[in-house]
Design an enzyme around this catalytic site. Sequence first.
Site, mmCIF file in Angstrom:
data_model
loop_
_atom_site.group_PDB
_atom_site.id
_atom_site.type_symbol
_atom_site.label_atom_id
_atom_site.label_comp_id
_atom_site.label_asym_id
_atom_site.label_seq_id
_atom_site.Cartn_x
_atom_site.Cartn_y
_atom_site.Cartn_z
ATOM 1 N N ARG A 1 0.818 -1.220 0.000
ATOM 2 C CA ARG A 1 0.000 0.000 0.000
ATOM 3 C C ARG A 1 0.855 1.276 0.000
ATOM 4 N NH1 ARG A 1 -5.523 1.797 1.498
ATOM 5 N NH2 ARG A 1 -5.347 3.531 2.957
ATOM 6 N N ILE B 1 -7.495 7.598 -1.347
ATOM 7 C CA ILE B 1 -7.355 6.145 -1.332
ATOM 8 C C ILE B 1 -8.181 5.678 -0.131
ATOM 9 C CG2 ILE B 1 -5.111 6.422 -0.180
ATOM 10 C CD1 ILE B 1 -4.197 3.814 -1.377
ATOM 11 N N SER B 2 -9.087 4.717 -0.350
ATOM 12 C CA SER B 2 -10.049 4.349 0.703
ATOM 13 C C SER B 2 -9.382 3.736 1.927
ATOM 14 C CB SER B 2 -11.045 3.333 0.171
ATOM 15 O OG SER B 2 -11.736 3.857 -0.907
ATOM 16 N N GLN B 3 -10.116 3.745 3.011
ATOM 17 C CA GLN B 3 -9.681 3.093 4.248
ATOM 18 C C GLN B 3 -9.522 1.590 3.956
ATOM 19 O OE1 GLN B 3 -12.841 3.260 7.066
ATOM 20 N NE2 GLN B 3 -11.635 2.475 8.767
#
Lengths: 832, 256
Positions: free
Chosen positions: B79, B105-107
């Site tokens: 990530r 960028i999503s959780q």
Amino acid sequence: MQLKPPLLSLSLISATALAYEILLMRLFSIIQWHHFAYMIISLALLGYGISGTLVSLLQDTLKRYFHIAYPLFLFLFSVSSVSCFFTAQNIPFNPEAILWDTQQVWYLLSLFLLLSLPFLLVASAICLVFLCYPEQIAKIYAADLLGAGGGSIGIIILLFYFFPVTTLLVISLGGLIATLIALLEITPKDKTKSVSFFIVLTGLIFVLTVQNQPLKISPYKDEAKVLNISGTRIIEQQSSPLGLLSIVESVLVPFRHAPGLSLYNSQEPPEQLGLFSDASNMTAITRFPDKLEKLSYLDQVTSALPYHLKNIHHLLIIGAGGGSDILQAMFHKTEQIDAVELNPKIIELLTNQFAQYSGNIYSHDNVHIYSGDIRAFLSRSKMKKKDKLNSHYDLIQISLMDSFNASASGLYALNESYLYTTEALQLYLQHLNQNGYLAISRWVKTPPRDAIKMLATAVQALENLAIKDIADHIVLIRGWQTSTLLVKKSPFNSLEIKQLKHFSQTRGFDVAWYPGIKAGEANQVNRFREAYFYQAASAILSDSKNPSSNLPKKQFLHNYKYYVYPASDDKPFFHHFFKWSTFSELLSLRNQGGLVLVEMGYVVLLVTLALAIFSSIILVMLPLLVFHFRAKTKVEFSLPVKKRLKLFLYFFFIGLAFLLIEIAMMQKFILFLHHPIYAIPVVLSAFMIFAGLGSAGTTGLFSRLSQRQLLLIAILSIAFIGICYSMFLSSLFAVIAAYPIYLKILISLTLIAPLALFMGMPFPIALSRLGPGKRTYIPWAWGINGCASVISAVLASLLAIHFGFTLVILTAVVLYIFCLLIFISDEESKVV
Amino acid sequence: MKAMTLQKWILSISLFFLSLAFGLFISSQTLASSMEERYMKKRQHMIQLIEQDVHQTSQYLDTEALDTKVLKAIATVPRHKFVTPDTIEQAYHNNPLPIGYGQTISQPYIVAIMTDLLKLTANDTVLEIGTGSGYQAAVLSELVHRVYSIEIIAPLGEQAELRFRELGYTNITTKIGDGYYGWQEQAPFDAIIVTAAASHIPHALIEQLKPGGKMIIPVGGNFTTQQLLLITKQPDGQLQTQQILPVRFVPLTGEH
């Protein structure tokens, strides 16, 4: 020192400061979000409190150099008003990230400090005048209030004619002119004058250089995000006190804005332009197609339901906006369309620059557009057709006027809305014919909130209209994104129900309520974990024959985890869903995304209040600490603790009470004058100007009376008028609601005048009594008053959300009476 | 003598620089591998957090735990290579992060749930509308045969493509453009994920979904996901949708 205080420059700078405050709110609503703008500006106003502390501590020096310090403060205000804003807009504050990014707290703190600086400078200047001319306090206070009153009208006019950034320049120039006047008023006529003029000129050059910057809109606002797509550009902008409208063109990727569309829809929306309000809340202006069939997608949304239940001949649209509801009605061949739009600039755009693009929909033969507030429109038409009560609409349609994101995160909690109250719904229902529908579409949120609160509000309205068997008068359908509630004065018949089922089935919508619905029919296509909508409706409508003793409804409203009690004109907070018990539950679920479900608007209000109280305590205590040490050498700093406490309470309560009444009255008058554009400048300036006159009157007209007598008369009058208004104002407004606007403004001024006149007295009366020996406490009292005003503004919203505006007025009356008691007890013990 | 000394000097300087370069190379390698190890540890920790959160939310997601394959995929994708340099230290926090252009960028928790809800198998082809940083596509690519991803903002799409190439994600194909019409040439898809904000769900995407296929759409703010919309296309072409709340929270207390 001159004998005459510099009243003209003081008046002008007060006007400028108030205009700056309103302008900052506007600017931050554009670059950030409205509720954070509210928080930042509220806290920045603590600059008034800080000024009390600063002048308290430096009073000897400042007094000695008054002729330099006073114009210098005005000059620095002028320069900082521009530079602080442009510096502040570069701080990358991102309110959403505050939950996990600690850096955001520092950004917020720096925003607060930066923006409080201009207010600190203005307030210090005013405070200094009080300190240096203690014999003329009433006059000074009057000049301050009269100036502020003028500023509140001035800024609204400016915002109509200039863009916010240009207005900022005008304000800064206003500050420079005030500096010049101050120099003429107080500086002795010698050669320093040319130096001063030179300084002001430098300021002018500085301001002109700095101001030439564009607004830096947060990259997370819809408009900024859209502009990242190639082929997009802003083609038109219009500004007014209601907001900044931007029209965005996208040549490569069409907008295709059509919320609530059925998943089975295959018709792509025609070409559109994006219409953004304050860089968010996007709606669309649709290019009028060559064939009406191309609008068939507007038949694939939940709000198209009423067109399928019966022929709609006469329609009223509330919130015409970009015109999609008008297009929907045209597609369904509606004969006569009345549309109401609050923002005149939108109408202007659609009837001028974009008239051809949008097919001139606002000027069609069968379309009548009315610029203004819906309740004013209905009251007016009620007067025109008194005998028939104008009850002729087949359909009254309320569109989705707020964007999903702002709505879903609870950002509207602080916004009063007289559109969705029980009284408003009653009014709409009265204007329907016996078989007409009131249709209200809302966003579907998980868990549901709006639709349920809307349902509860509609039920209350029907109850108030003495309609029996309410469950037969309501239907509710929903898609995955929107819900539509239909309310009717007569029961829905079997044909209508048949059509409703067909409409929902063919579009993949769920039925949540219709008379005779079975539990198994709900929650079939777009599934929630449970049939929340149906459960809510069946609880609220369970015993509609006897609504007042409806236990399941009471239990449901009490137990539901969001606040879904009906909104009323006294508590017009439709968007307030916050419950404390839910907050603590969601807080414990923060790692699983629980905080997303918290209604942030309310939390922002609380945090603002907490920060304001915390800062105020420091600001009030700090001078006391210094006084304590200085009292050892200088006798004028000594004052027994009890007396200090009384002094504190008096000025604190006066500060609280003044703003509580002003804000509550502003709300009452917004409802009466209908349009915030009229209401805010009228009410605000009336309060300031009449309070200013009241203050001047304490030494003029009423100078024969003793201060005690005067205060007694003032406070008892405030209490009497306040109580009367809280009891009778609503009924009076209901009777004269249909009067023309100029008459309404005149009535408003007449009503505000006596109240404000007396409200302008308690502050100067007490401040003047800080006679020889206690003048050192003038800045302290000023600072307390400043802090109290900030706390009061937030407290007014909080009290109103929970207890209604009537209670806000009554609280203020009690506080005023406390002040009277403090004053009397003080006089008896010869304290102040 | 002088020449000897000079030669010696040159030799010793060359030796010095050589050994310095070698040393630097070795230490950078060690550092890189120790950094990688550090990130891997952080990744493992993140997985634990996700598992805990899912376990607590399980009854609302209709699953006791996430598919181990999904967790393995998340444990594999670096990530930190998908975030901007200034947020690299927060890459493995269970938070969303900004990636520029107003996008995020999503959780990780939401990425995990969304991926799991699609019930993917190794032979699947997935379409993603809204590449963003490319993280979601990378996670998907660990689980399925092919991923097609469309991004509307050109610089973001280009960055993501570069990332995929550098990291060796050969089964991801990207393009820059309008996602409204899906990707007709590669249709039909077993699953579609729509992370780009849209006022409605385009008909083309529904058409390009295989019968039995699933589409997931996160709905919410810029950084936060308020709800997930899961659309299932039944074998007969009928559509059924589910509103999923990624939080253990019931609005009704069941007392009525």
